[in-house]
Design an enzyme around this catalytic site. Structure first.
Site, PDB file in Angstrom:
ATOM      1  N   CYS A  44      48.157  25.944  -3.478  1.00  0.00           N
ATOM      2  CA  CYS A  44      47.230  25.624  -4.722  1.00  0.00           C
ATOM      3  C   CYS A  44      46.170  24.723  -4.092  1.00  0.00           C
ATOM      4  O   CYS A  44      45.157  25.319  -4.486  1.00  0.00           O
ATOM      5  CB  CYS A  44      48.206  24.651  -5.433  1.00  0.00           C
ATOM      6  SG  CYS A  44      47.163  23.898  -6.770  1.00  0.00           S
ATOM      7  N   CYS A  49      44.598  27.605  -6.494  1.00  0.00           N
ATOM      8  CA  CYS A  49      44.263  26.960  -7.744  1.00  0.00           C
ATOM      9  C   CYS A  49      42.943  26.242  -7.577  1.00  0.00           C
ATOM     10  O   CYS A  49      41.894  26.272  -8.232  1.00  0.00           O
ATOM     11  CB  CYS A  49      45.254  25.944  -8.416  1.00  0.00           C
ATOM     12  SG  CYS A  49      46.976  26.363  -7.876  1.00  0.00           S
ATOM     13  N   LYS A  52      39.783  28.195  -5.943  1.00  0.00           N
ATOM     14  CA  LYS A  52      39.431  29.343  -6.700  1.00  0.00           C
ATOM     15  C   LYS A  52      38.848  28.571  -7.958  1.00  0.00           C
ATOM     16  O   LYS A  52      37.543  29.138  -8.349  1.00  0.00           O
ATOM     17  CB  LYS A  52      40.841  29.702  -7.285  1.00  0.00           C
ATOM     18  CG  LYS A  52      40.713  30.818  -8.515  1.00  0.00           C
ATOM     19  CD  LYS A  52      40.741  30.438  -9.821  1.00  0.00           C
ATOM     20  CE  LYS A  52      41.752  29.197 -10.085  1.00  0.00           C
ATOM     21  NZ  LYS A  52      43.104  29.953 -10.418  1.00  0.00           N
ATOM     22  N   ALA A 117      59.468  25.033  10.633  1.00  0.00           N
ATOM     23  CA  ALA A 117      60.829  24.725  10.794  1.00  0.00           C
ATOM     24  C   ALA A 117      61.562  26.266  10.731  1.00  0.00           C
ATOM     25  O   ALA A 117      61.239  26.939   9.966  1.00  0.00           O
ATOM     26  CB  ALA A 117      61.055  23.959   9.706  1.00  0.00           C
ATOM     27  N   TYR A 179      46.839  37.688 -12.618  1.00  0.00           N
ATOM     28  CA  TYR A 179      46.188  36.516 -12.715  1.00  0.00           C
ATOM     29  C   TYR A 179      44.940  36.692 -11.496  1.00  0.00           C
ATOM     30  O   TYR A 179      43.885  36.126 -11.988  1.00  0.00           O
ATOM     31  CB  TYR A 179      47.092  35.289 -12.028  1.00  0.00           C
ATOM     32  CG  TYR A 179      47.926  34.736 -13.088  1.00  0.00           C
ATOM     33  CD1 TYR A 179      48.968  35.165 -13.724  1.00  0.00           C
ATOM     34  CD2 TYR A 179      47.371  33.457 -13.712  1.00  0.00           C
ATOM     35  CE1 TYR A 179      49.825  34.349 -14.687  1.00  0.00           C
ATOM     36  CE2 TYR A 179      48.280  32.584 -14.549  1.00  0.00           C
ATOM     37  CZ  TYR A 179      49.358  33.535 -15.065  1.00  0.00           C
ATOM     38  OH  TYR A 179      50.186  32.707 -15.908  1.00  0.00           O
ATOM     39  N   GLU A 183      40.925  37.098 -11.926  1.00  0.00           N
ATOM     40  CA  GLU A 183      40.121  35.679 -11.617  1.00  0.00           C
ATOM     41  C   GLU A 183      38.976  35.860 -10.662  1.00  0.00           C
ATOM     42  O   GLU A 183      38.072  35.801 -10.851  1.00  0.00           O
ATOM     43  CB  GLU A 183      41.116  34.522 -11.280  1.00  0.00           C
ATOM     44  CG  GLU A 183      41.918  33.947 -12.689  1.00  0.00           C
ATOM     45  CD  GLU A 183      42.881  32.805 -11.837  1.00  0.00           C
ATOM     46  OE1 GLU A 183      43.122  32.830 -10.817  1.00  0.00           O
ATOM     47  OE2 GLU A 183      43.281  32.358 -12.983  1.00  0.00           O
ATOM     48  N   ASP A 304      57.603  28.715  -5.520  1.00  0.00           N
ATOM     49  CA  ASP A 304      57.495  29.849  -5.437  1.00  0.00           C
ATOM     50  C   ASP A 304      58.433  30.862  -4.880  1.00  0.00           C
ATOM     51  O   ASP A 304      58.819  31.810  -4.987  1.00  0.00           O
ATOM     52  CB  ASP A 304      56.187  30.324  -4.703  1.00  0.00           C
ATOM     53  CG  ASP A 304      54.893  29.948  -6.007  1.00  0.00           C
ATOM     54  OD1 ASP A 304      55.171  29.689  -6.658  1.00  0.00           O
ATOM     55  OD2 ASP A 304      53.678  30.152  -5.314  1.00  0.00           O
ATOM     56  N   HIS A 437      34.833  17.648 -35.317  1.00  0.00           N
ATOM     57  CA  HIS A 437      33.653  18.482 -35.734  1.00  0.00           C
ATOM     58  C   HIS A 437      32.231  18.191 -35.256  1.00  0.00           C
ATOM     59  O   HIS A 437      32.183  16.879 -35.012  1.00  0.00           O
ATOM     60  CB  HIS A 437      33.524  18.617 -37.222  1.00  0.00           C
ATOM     61  CG  HIS A 437      32.257  19.410 -37.739  1.00  0.00           C
ATOM     62  ND1 HIS A 437      32.528  20.923 -37.502  1.00  0.00           N
ATOM     63  CD2 HIS A 437      31.066  19.240 -38.041  1.00  0.00           C
ATOM     64  CE1 HIS A 437      31.613  21.377 -38.091  1.00  0.00           C
ATOM     65  NE2 HIS A 437      30.463  20.434 -38.164  1.00  0.00           N
ATOM     66  N   GLU A 442      38.533  22.832 -33.151  1.00  0.00           N
ATOM     67  CA  GLU A 442      38.896  22.642 -34.525  1.00  0.00           C
ATOM     68  C   GLU A 442      39.454  23.633 -35.404  1.00  0.00           C
ATOM     69  O   GLU A 442      40.082  23.642 -36.263  1.00  0.00           O
ATOM     70  CB  GLU A 442      37.797  21.852 -35.443  1.00  0.00           C
ATOM     71  CG  GLU A 442      36.726  22.728 -35.711  1.00  0.00           C
ATOM     72  CD  GLU A 442      35.380  22.311 -36.558  1.00  0.00           C
ATOM     73  OE1 GLU A 442      35.790  21.447 -37.411  1.00  0.00           O
ATOM     74  OE2 GLU A 442      34.270  22.231 -36.084  1.00  0.00           O
TER      75      GLU A 442
END
Ligand code: NDP
Length: 452
Positions: A44, A49, A52, A117, A179, A183, A304, A437, A442
Site C-alpha cells: 500500500c 494505494c 497510485k 524471515a 482495479y 486505475e 492479502d 447544497h 445531496e
C-alpha cells in the site's frame, strides 16, 4: 507471558496488517518482533494505494487547467509533464512514510529485523541466519503481482515497476480489467500517454454493478483511453524501437510499454511453510479459521496472504481483531459485509453494499433509484464529465442495500454513506436527511422516484 520463547509474537511482513498487529500487541506489553526484507509499509505505502493516488492527482491536472479557462483563468504557456520530477517527489514522500512506519514500530517497543524471515517450525523463525523462537507467529506477507506465462511475458512490467519508470512511454498497453488495470489506464492517459486497455472479458470491473462499470467504461473512452474488450494477447515481441503485441484475433499493435495488471497472488513462496502443518491453496494463499489461525495452531495469517479481501483497511481491521483474540477480551470482530470500496479510475467509482444484479438474486423485490447529471464544475469548465448515482432498496424492509457512484469524489462520498448502510439505514432515513447544497452528494438524499 511465556519465557520459554524469545518473543510472544513474531510477525513476518511489515505491511499494513503486520505493522498494525505488531504495534498493538507490543502496546499491550507483549514481546513482539517483526521482520521485513523489502520496505516498511508494504504494498500500500510503497507500490500501491499511496503512490497510485499521488499519480492519479498528477494525471488530473490537465483537465483542471482546461476547466480553469471557463472560470476566468488564462493559463499561459504549454503545460509539460516532468515525469522524473513527479516520480522522484513521489519516492521522497514514500521515504517519509517509511520513516513514520519505522518510528511507529520503534515507539511501540516491537523489535524490527531487517531481513527475510523463514519459518523453521511451529515456534521458530530464522532471519539472516539467526534463529528466533516465538509462542505465536503471524504471517502477514501480503501479495505479489501475477503475470501469466506466455511468449514474450518477459517484456512486460507489473504495477511494481510502474512507480519507478526511467521515462514515461509514449504509447502503453495495459492488460487486465480489474482495479489496477483501470486505475493505471486512467493515470497513463491523464499523463499524456496514448493508452490502450486490453481486457479478455466483456465488461471491465466485472465484480461491480454492471450499470456503473459500464459508466466507467464510457467515461474512460470519452477521456481518451482506447478500450479493447474480448481481446487476448497471444505473444509479445521486442522490436527495434519498442514492443509488438499480437492478439488472438490476429491483429497487432506496437507500444513502448506493456503493463500486466492481471491479479495478485499470495506471497508464500520460500517462506518455509513446508516446515509446518500449513498446506497452501493452489493459488498460494493460506487457509485460516474464523480466528485467523492456520492449520498450525501456533501460526496465524491475515491480509492479502489469506486472499479473502485484498484491501488495506481490511488487513488493518483483521490485525486489530487478531490481537484482541490473542491478547484482549476477544470481543472485536470483522464483518466482511458492506465493505465500502473505491476504484481510483477516471471517472472514479465507489460502492458499498450489493450490486443491482446481486440484490436481485438475494432480495428479489427491489427498487432502484438512479441519477445521472453534469456536475457544477463542468458547467463553466466546459468538460463532459458526468456523475452517476444509484441506490438499491429492499422493498420489504425499505433498507438501502446498495449504493454506487461514478464521478468526482465518489470515494469521499461513499465512505460516509457506508456508515449509514452499515447502521441499516432505510430509504426513509435517506429521504429524511437534509441535503448539503450545492453539492453532488445531496443527490443521494433527494432521489424520490424509483427508476425501476
Ligand atoms: P483484479 O483481480 O481486480 O483484476 C485482475 C484482472 O486481470 C481481471 O480483469 C482478470 O480477468 C484479469 N486476468 C487475470 N488473469 C489473466 C490472464 N491470464 N490473462 C489476461 N487477463 C487476466 O486484480 P488487480 O491486479 O487489478 O488488483 C489486485 C487486487 O488489489 C484487487 O482485487 C483489489 O482487491 C486490490 N486493489 C485495490 C485497489 C483499491 O482499493 N482502489 C487498487 C488496486 C488494487 P477476468 O476478470 O477475466 O478474470
Amino acid at each position: 507471558m511465556s519465557t520459554e520463547f524469545d518473543y510472544d509474537l513474531f510477525v513476518i511482513g511489515a505491511g499494513s496488517g503486520g505493522v498494525r498487529a505488531a504495534r498493538i500487541a507490543a502496546s499491550k506489553g507483549k514481546r513482539v518482533a517483526i521482520a521485513e526484507d523489502r520496505y516498511l509499509g508494504g504494498t500500500c505505502v510503497n507500490v500501491g494505494c499511496v503512490p497510485k493516488k499521488l499519480f492519479v492527482y498528477s494525471s488530473q491536472f490537465p483537465e483542471m487547467v482546461h476547466a480553469s479557462q471557463g472560470f476566468g483563468w488564462n493559463p499561459s504557456g504549454e503545460a509539460v509533464l516532468d515525469w522524473p520530477r513527479l516520480r522522484d517527489r513521489k519516492t521522497d514522500e514514500i521515504h517519509r512514510l517509511n520513516g513514520i512506519y519505522q518510528r511507529l514500530i520503534d515507539n511501540s517497543g516491537a523489535i524490527l529485523y531487517d531481513g527475510r524471515a523463514t519459518v523453521l517450525g511451529p515456534n521458530q523463525v530464522s532471519v539472516n541466519g539467526q534463529i528466533h523462537t516465538a509462542e505465536t507467529i503471524l504471517v502477514a506477507t501480503g501479495g505479489w503481482p501475477f503475470i501469466p506465462d506466455f511468449p514474450g511475458s518477459e517484456h512486460v512490467v507489473s504495477s511494481n515497476e510502474m512507480f519507478f519508470l526511467d521515462q514515461l512511454p509514449k504509447t502503453a498497453v495495459v492488460v487486465g480489467g480489474g482495479y489496477i488495470a483501470v486505475e493505471f489506464a486512467g493515470i497513463l492517459n491523464g499523463l499524456g500517454v496514448q493508452t490502450h486497455l486490453v481486457y479478455r472479458g466483456t465488461r471491465l470491473l466485472k465484480s461491480f454493478d454492471a450499470e456503473m462499470s459500464n459508466k466507467v467504461t464510457q467515461g474512460m473512452i470519452q477521456k481518451g483511453v482506447n478500450i479493447h474488450l474480448n481481446t487476448k494477447v497471444t505473444n509479445i515481441q521486442k522490436t527495434g524501437d519498442g514492443l509488438e503485441i499480437n492478439f488472438s484475433d490476429h491483429t497487432a499493435m506496437s507500444a513502448d510499454l506493456v503493463l500486466y495488471a492481471t491479479g495478485r497472488v499470495a506471497a508464500t513462496k520460500n517462506l518455509g511453510l513446508e516446515n509446518t502443518k500449513i498446506v497452501v491453496r493452489s493459488d498460494g494463499s493460506i487457509p485460516i479459521d474464523n480466528n485467523f489461525c492456520t492449520q498450525e495452531p501456533t501460526i496465524y495469517a491475515l491480509g492479502d496472504v489469506i486472499d479473502r479481501v485484498q484491501l488495506t483497511p481490511v488487513a488493518i481491521q483483521e490485525a486489530m481483531v487478531l490481537v484482541d483474540h490473542l491478547y484482549g477480551d476477544k470481543r472485536a470482530f470483522i464483518d466482511y459485509e458492506n465493505i465500502p470500496t473505491a476504484v481510483f479510475c477516471q471517472p472514479e467509482l465507489a460502492t458499498v453494499g450489493l450490486s443491482e444484479e446481486a440484490a436481485l438474486k438475494t432480495y428479489g423485490d427491489i427498487s432502484v433509484y438512479t441519477s445521472d447529471f453534469k456536475p457544477m464544475l463542468q458547467t463553466l469548465g466546459g468538460g463532459d464529465d458526468r456523475i452517476s448515482m444509484k441506490l438499491i432498496v429492499d422493498k420489504a424492509s425499505d433498507k438501502v442495500i446498495g449504493c454506487h457512484m461514478v464521478g468526482d469524489h465518489a470515494a469521499e462520498i461513499i465512505q460516509g454513506i457506508g456508515i449509514a448502510i452499515k447502521a441499516g439505514a432505510t430509504k426513509a432515513d435517506f429521504d429524511a436527511t437534509i441535503g448539503i447544497h450545492p453539492s453532488a452528494a445531496e443527490e443521494f438524499v433527494t432521489m424520490r422516484e424509483a427508476t425501476r
